[in-house]
Design a protein around this motif. Structure first.
Motif, PDB file in Angstrom:
ATOM      1  N   SER A 166       0.913  -1.381   0.149  1.00 44.39           N
ATOM      2  CA  SER A 166      -0.038  -0.025   0.146  1.00 44.39           C
ATOM      3  C   SER A 166       0.730   1.319   0.060  1.00 44.39           C
ATOM      4  CB  SER A 166      -0.985  -0.018   1.223  1.00 44.39           C
ATOM      5  OG  SER A 166      -0.130  -0.381   2.485  1.00 44.39           O
ATOM      6  N   GLU A 197     -11.438  -8.245   0.884  1.00 43.17           N
ATOM      7  CA  GLU A 197     -12.495  -7.289   0.194  1.00 43.17           C
ATOM      8  C   GLU A 197     -13.540  -7.842  -0.117  1.00 43.17           C
ATOM      9  OE1 GLU A 197     -11.886  -4.254  -0.018  1.00 43.17           O
ATOM     10  OE2 GLU A 197      -9.955  -4.304   0.705  1.00 43.17           O
ATOM     11  N   TYR A 222      -6.056  -8.988  -1.646  1.00 40.07           N
ATOM     12  CA  TYR A 222      -7.264  -8.727  -1.425  1.00 40.07           C
ATOM     13  C   TYR A 222      -8.566  -9.399  -1.064  1.00 40.07           C
ATOM     14  CZ  TYR A 222      -4.573  -5.083  -4.056  1.00 40.07           C
ATOM     15  OH  TYR A 222      -3.629  -4.112  -4.318  1.00 40.07           O
ATOM     16  N   LYS A 251      -7.418   0.026  -5.497  1.00 38.71           N
ATOM     17  CA  LYS A 251      -7.883   1.077  -4.355  1.00 38.71           C
ATOM     18  C   LYS A 251      -7.892   2.631  -4.400  1.00 38.71           C
ATOM     19  CE  LYS A 251      -8.036  -0.966  -0.880  1.00 38.71           C
ATOM     20  NZ  LYS A 251      -9.182  -1.739  -0.179  1.00 38.71           N
ATOM     21  N   ARG A 290     -15.673   1.851  -3.846  1.00 42.30           N
ATOM     22  CA  ARG A 290     -15.407   3.215  -3.951  1.00 42.30           C
ATOM     23  C   ARG A 290     -16.268   4.195  -4.546  1.00 42.30           C
ATOM     24  NH1 ARG A 290     -10.711   1.247  -5.423  1.00 42.30           N
ATOM     25  NH2 ARG A 290     -10.599   2.840  -7.246  1.00 42.30           N
TER      26      ARG A 290
END
Lengths: 289, 473
Positions: free
Chosen positions: A23, A125, A122, A38, A92
């Motif tokens: 990240s 998620e 991920y 992301k 998102r």
């Protein structure tokens, strides 16, 4: 017992470090892929395999359509990874438009394990674990290990954490190589190709997810060197598009491009020159919608 | 089922638990359980393969029984020959029929004769070369009076089908494995721990080193004309290490699994790339096959107790059989012949371990690294024929190594990680070969634990799951 306890502690620590490196990467593929999963916020996303990654010039698309855009193509991958990314993206925000490069041979049976590699990190998620287990049911057990989730990725993660270099132009990566001689047609030989029903099911899911989120979706097949006119490998995708009322733009036999091998870097990929030529033609076609 | 599949590691703890839960006094039940497990795991490749395994087992069992009953030398010889050929028949048909057919066809075609039998499109039963040789080895041992015929069919079925070794050896001898099968085992913590160590080291060799080297090798070998000479040389050296770590790794896993179940299998490898001659290489590489070929081909031909010329002939024939055993292709035959001729050369020049030059050179320590290096290079060149699909391709890549053209060197995947893991192999083998009595701190339990934890972490963290090269033999 002590042995496995020590391994478990190392495993957990490894996971924390790799999550952080993933990240906080400064460049390379790690940063690009984390951005797709992301951080994207563009109006237009272009998704697909290496043929998307190397064929769709993002800057031309942005300038011509007056929309922010990003090329989310990933080499060696296809609809399964793209569907995973779409799930994370729609958590998102909702892009206005998605162009998906789907050439029929992307739907043939091949190594679906590849999609696992980029989705494993991920798995927490929403929806991602279902994708992973649809490929291999045992993933649910394997994913308990962080070492497995980041298998073979520690060196690229470290490199991309230190170095900020990137050759991508908003996801688009031109190939600056020109085929030295006429490449051979990929599908002239007698190989027997089998359609992958799992991949086709993900095409449907991809379309459904876009429709559910009111995202305008266009499927497109970019030029392919020497595709024989009798090739029928685009038919399954075209028929799904027809059934779901999704436009399908087929440039796979665009003779202005495919008749000159100098537009290609190999049998399946355009080079930078071919990509510009193709993207301009695509823009003209898109303006009709 | 491959030891490298995740499924195997899901079922193995159950096999381990059930096996040791059966009380020692029910030893027959334990053996039946192991036979059942062995056959079920084997049938996981393809159920029909089990019929071939069973067929070879039954033929050699009865062959052994008849040999024991018959005392006349002439008829014993005929029985041994008949049952050996019969039990090798599936191997010949499955593995060599197409090769022989194609070779005859192309030979006749050159003479202008059109003749061709239909080809077979059958999959080769996994491990057929290994279990056939083990069973035939037993038969010949009974014939030569080295072992008595096994009367207990359950013990014999387990001897041929014992799952840790069925797909890739080691090729055990009857007098090694059958007594262990007969003996009731109680769980031995030390043996189990040793087994686990073999298992972890084998997994590390196989999926961390061999498969990672394979990523580079599999890129370069099929497209060698797209790579420059340096890339080709690196690929050849990498393949030399890949085939060692692939096969030795799988053998160590087999030895480890057998150890956990209370069985000792022969160690198939003894750091072969530290050999000082090709003759010595064969005492360290695939030891169980070398032993089989020596006892069943080389010695019956006359071995070395005959004229020089006859001895050289025996060596060449033995390595020809070794080449054919490895595969139905002219490349394997040439690979075997290269080794055969190198051994003959060493014998003539006195470079073999018992040779005059070799014994004189032993006192000059500075010659040792040179000899190891030269042996490594010779073996590496021979491996090219083992790896390439045709003789033309093998010669092509050798020629390409010396060409000056600047073909592109496309970066092959995974090379950075490969270069990081290779020193682990070198350090372990170097320490075991030259420093086993020194560096005592490395024998400290804490260092041992740290070493195996590190290996285990690397197996999960950077291991690559891929196919096993030797399983196709």
């Amino acid at each position: 017992m002590i042995f496995f306890s020590i391994v478990a502690v190392i495993d957990c620590g490894f996971g924390v470090i790799c999550d952080y490196l993933n990240s906080h990467s400064k460049g390379g593929d790690t940063k690009d892929r984390y951005y797709i999963a992301k951080q994207t916020s563009e109006d237009l996303l272009m998704m697909g395999s290496s043929r998307m990654h190397h064929h769709y010039v993002t800057e031309i698309v942005e300038d011509s359509l007056h929309m922010s855009a990003y090329n989310c193509g990933v080499d060696g991958n296809g609809i399964i990874l793209s569907y995973g990314y779409l799930l994370m993206i729609t958590e998102r925000y909702k892009p206005k438009m998605i162009i998906y490069d789907a050439t029929g041979f992307d739907m043939y049976e091949y190594d679906n394990q590849r999609s696992l590699d980029l989705l494993k990190e991920y798995y927490k998620e929403p929806g991602i674990l279902d994708i992973l287990t649809s490929i291999n049911k045992k993933e649910r057990i394997k994913l308990l290990s962080s070492l497995y989730r980041y298998n073979s990725k520690i060196l690229p993660l470290l490199k991309d954490y230190i170095s900020s270099s990137s050759s991508n132009q908003k996801g688009y990566a031109p190939i600056n190589r020109e085929a030295q001689e006429s490449p051979t047609d990929l599908f002239v030989n007698n190989n027997v190709f089998i359609l992958d029903t799992l991949k086709l099911s993900y095409v449907r899911k991809f379309i459904d997810k876009c429709q559910e989120n009111s995202i305008r979706l266009i499927f497109c097949s970019s030029p392919l060197y020497g595709k024989s006119p009798e090739s029928t490998y685009n038919d399954p995708i075209e028929s799904i598009c027809q059934e779901k009322h999704i436009p399908f733009l087929d440039f796979s036999e665009d003779h202005e491009i495919i008749d000159d091998y100098k537009n290609f870097s190999d049998e399946a990929h355009l080079n930078g020159k071919g990509a510009i030529l193709f993207t301009n033609k695509l823009i003209s076609a898109l303006k009709g919608f | 089922m491959s030891f490298l599949s995740f499924n195997f590691w899901l079922v193995f703890p159950i096999i381990f638990g059930l096996y040791w839960l059966i009380p020692v006094r029910y030893n027959t039940l334990r053996k039946v359980f192991l036979i059942l497990v062995s056959y079920l795991l084997y049938m996981n490749w393809k159920p029909a393969f089990a019929l071939v395994l069973l067929g070879v087992t039954v033929i050699t069992y009865f062959g052994g029984y008849l040999l024991e009953k018959n005392k006349k030398e002439g008829s014993r010889k005929r029985i041994a020959l008949f049952f050996a050929i019969l039990s090798l028949l599936p191997l010949l048909v499955f593995k060599y029929y197409n090769f022989i057919n194609d070779s005859i066809h192309s030979g006749l075609e050159h003479l202008g004769v059109a003749f061709n039998l239909p080809g077979l499109n059958w999959a080769i039963p996994v491990g057929i070369s290994f279990f056939s040789f083990q069973a035939v080895g037993y038969l010949l041992d009974v014939y030569h009076g080295k072992t008595s015929a096994e009367k207990n069919i359950i013990d014999y079925i387990l001897f041929v089908s014992f799952f840790p070794q069925i797909t890739s050896g080691p090729i055990s001898k009857a007098d090694e494995l059958l007594p262990q099968i007969k003996k009731p085992h109680t769980f031995d913590y030390e043996q189990g721990k040793q087994g686990l160590k073999f298992l972890v080291w084998g997994m590390f060799l196989k999926i961390v080193i061999a498969d990672r080297l394979g990523l580079y090798v599999d890129n370069v070998f099929p497209n060698y004309d797209h790579y420059n000479s340096v890339a080709c040389i690196v690929a050849i050296l990498f393949y030399t290490l890949q085939i060692y770590t692939d096969f030795a790794g799988y053998s160590y896993i087999a030895i480890g699994i057998a150890g956990i179940l209370g069985f000792d299998l022969i160690n198939n490898f003894n750091r072969p790339y530290f050999a000082q001659s090709v003759s010595e290489f064969w005492r360290r590489w695939h030891i169980s096959l070398t032993r089989w070929l020596t006892q069943n081909i080389y010695i019956p031909l006359g071995g070395s107790r005959c004229s020089n010329f006859r001895c050289w002939f025996n060596i060449i024939i033995t390595f020809l059989v070794s080449g054919i055993w490895h595969g139905a292709n002219w490349t394997f035959i040439i690979w075997g012949l290269i080794h055969g001729f190198l051994l003959v050369f060493e014998r003539i020049a006195g470079l073999n371990p018992k040779g005059k030059v070799s014994q004189t050179a032993d006192s000059k320590k500075y010659l040792k690294p040179i000899r190891i290096f030269l042996t490594f290079i010779l073996v590496s060149v021979a491996w090219i024929f083992f790896r390439m699909p045709t003789v033309g391709d093998s010669l092509g890549i050798i020629g390409h190594m010396f060409s000056a053209d600047n073909a592109s060197t496309i970066a092959a995947s995974g090379i950075n990680t490969t270069l990081i893991v290779l020193p682990f192999l070198f350090v372990k083998d170097f320490k075991d070969e030259f420093l086993s009595t020194r560096l005592k701190f490395m024998n400290h339990p804490a260092v041992h634990w740290a070493w195996y934890v590190l290996l285990f972490v690397m197996i999960i963290g950077i291991g690559v799951l891929d196919k096993f090269i030797y399983v196709s033999f």
